[in-house]
Design an enzyme around this catalytic site. Structure first.
Site: not given
Length: 563
Positions: A119-121, A191, A442, A468
């Site tokens: 996921c993101d980070k 996601c 975000e 996002s």
């Protein structure tokens, strides 16, 4: 091998004794020691299954003659952290992850690393560590979530955020909203749209630091486990051949990654992350390069939130290899760049093919002639700002309107949902940058609220914070310098005329320079929102978004050199 520092010789007998206490055998200590960096947790849907991925990786390492040694790192779920204090910690966690991997790998003299993010980070944090350490390394993500199904349509997390505004407007009932909530995220994985996590996992492929398929094979697929085993096998070969990130994360690799990013309309957050990774890899990368590459790269893949398609569709269409092969037809890809397969990009993509042309378009039939992201400049953003142009409606590419100024995300969301924002307005959210946030939150809630209120084709949003990857609409972020650093966005007042011209790459406030100078003399920063703990330290050290929001490096001589 580096691990001999802790496994060989009479002086290392105490070290071996500690290994034996954990059940390792002498023969296992003679093998390469491979760190398996697992970000599994029970708080992120993209990570809930990573224990299974790790087991497959370890099987691959062991079968290839290595000894896997698993250890954890933290991870924050941006979706769960969003809209409250938690989001202040998301981007700063990237630095903690990189530092943690560095600490574990060097403290225990590991020979190589398999990085398991999703996921993101977590993805960029691990890649930053790989570049910094320059140990043989390979990334194997947990893979994307499948799209949910709701009343005959594919849906995802961004659909839920947008539905909140429909509920607030009275268009949806509480039972409608709950039905969607139960359907949108059907299981494990990152996601399902071209949000930050999936964009970064695709770009890990394009960089050459992950195997083909890393970005698109669904989390629930057996092919994901096979890829994890292959990653485990490959790392042993990388260690034996001493193929390190410095051989892979070259300027050409970053050009390939940015080109793929532009061709598939990736998240604006990739600019922050690629710049941070490049800094660790000692590769010079600037905002100008992103825009130059965007201008020459056609937009070929349109995935949610820009369309109803999802990552599983891109996988069926041939994935990143098929996209890179099509881009290479136009000379846009460095096909000689080395990858963790041991082969150059050209060999990896030689047999790739577009299997669904409605998902991956050809160079002669693009969605747009330019890439998905654009870098804007002007008196409102002297050091640049970023917009996901691929997700902006045509009628909003050029816009002029009055500023509606808010000093926090919460104030803006309250005004949007309260019906205080009207057609033509430009919502300005400031003091949300890396320093001012702190943590550069975000903001999917305000952009999704505009969409849900039916205003995304009529209202623009500008912020020194970030968005996002699920954001769509005329949402311009990363405005630099940020308000807390004295940037012009901090000088705006209610009603100031704002001009946005994305094709011309322009972002301006239509005021005389004398007026801005007068306001600059009067300006005083707001007091820090958080003044204790990690975030206070982070705010004191973090740089602007236009440099990747990295932590400042102490000047030469600030450290005592360790022999």
């Amino acid at each position: 091998m580096k691990s001999h520092q802790v496994t060989r010789g009479s002086q290392r007998a105490p070290h071996r004794s500690l290994f034996y206490a954990m059940g390792y055998t002498p023969s296992e200590l003679d093998r390469p020691l491979i760190g398996v960096v697992n970000s599994h947790s029970e708080i992120i849907p993209g990570h809930i299954h990573l224990d299974t991925i790790a087991q497959a990786v370890k099987a691959g390492i062991y079968s290839a003659g290595g000894t896997p040694i698993e250890f954890p790192v933290i991870g924050i779920c941006d979706g769960i952290a969003m809209g409250h204090l938690g989001m202040h910690y998301s981007l700063p966690s990237r630095e903690l992850i990189a530092d943690s991997v560095e600490s574990m790998a060097l403290a225990h003299a590991l020979d190589g690393l398999v990085l398991i993010p999703n996921c993101d980070k977590i993805i960029p944090g691990m890649l930053m560590a790989a570049a910094r350490l320059d140990l043989p390394a390979i990334v194997i993500s947990g893979g994307p979530m499948l799209a949910g199904r709701f009343r005959g349509k594919d849906v995802d997390l961004s659909t839920v955020f947008e539905a909140v505004a429909k509920f607030e407007k009275g268009e949806w009932t509480e039972s409608d909203l709950e039905e969607l909530t139960l359907s949108a995220c059907p299981g494990c994985g990152s996601c399902a749209g071209m949000f930050t996590a999936n964009t970064m996992n695709c770009l890990a492929e394009a960089l050459g630091i992950a195997l083909p398929g890393n970005g698109t094979i669904p989390a629930v697929s057996a092919a994901r486990l096979r890829l994890a085993k292959e990653a485990g096998q490959r790392i042993v070969d990388l260690v034996q051949k001493d193929i390190r990130p410095s051989h892979i994360l070259t300027p050409e690799a970053f050009t390939n990654a940015i080109t793929v990013d532009m061709a598939m309309g990736g998240s604006t957050n990739t600019v922050l992350h690629l710049m941070a990774i490049a800094r660790e890899a000692r590769v010079d990368l600037s905002l100008e390069q992103f825009d130059q590459i965007s201008r020459r790269t056609p937009y070929l893949v349109s995935i949610s939130p820009a369309s109803p398609l999802h990552i599983q569709d891109l996988d069926e269409a041939g994935g990143v290899p098929a996209l890179m092969k099509e881009l290479s037809r136009g000379g846009l890809i460095h096909t000689d760049a080395l990858t963790v397969t041991g082969n150059p990009v050209g060999e990896n993509i030689a047999r790739a093919a577009i299997r669904r042309p409605e998902v991956i378009r050809t160079l002669d039939h693009p969605y747009r002639s330019e890439g998905g992201l654009a870098v804007l400049y002007g008196n409102l953003a002297p050091d640049g700002a970023i917009v996901k142009a691929a997700a902006v409606a045509e009628e909003m590419l050029v816009h002029r309107g009055p500023a509606r100024v808010f000093n926090s995300e919460e104030e803006a969301v309250k005004a949007i949902l309260g019906g205080e924002i009207g057609q033509g307005d430009v919502v300005v959210i400031r003091y949300e940058g890396p320093r001012g946030g702190p943590g550069m939150r975000e903001m999917l809630a305000p952009t999704a609220s505009l969409v849900g209120m039916g205003l995304d084709r009529e209202v623009a949003l500008i912020t020194d914070g970030r968005f996002s990857g699920a954001t769509r609409g005329a949402a311009i972020g990363h405005v630099s310098p940020e308000a807390a650093a004295g940037g012009p966005i901090g000088l705006l007042r209610e009603g100031d005329p704002i001009e946005i011209d994305i094709p011309a790459r322009r972002l301006r406030v239509l005021l005389p320079e004398e007026e801005l100078d007068r306001r600059r003399q009067e300006w005083r920063p707001l007091p820090p929102k958080i003044n204790q703990g990690y975030l206070a330290r982070y705010a004191a050290q973090v740089t602007s978004a236009n440099t990747g929001a990295v932590l400042q490096t102490p000047p030469p001589g600030a450290y005592i050199k360790v022999a």
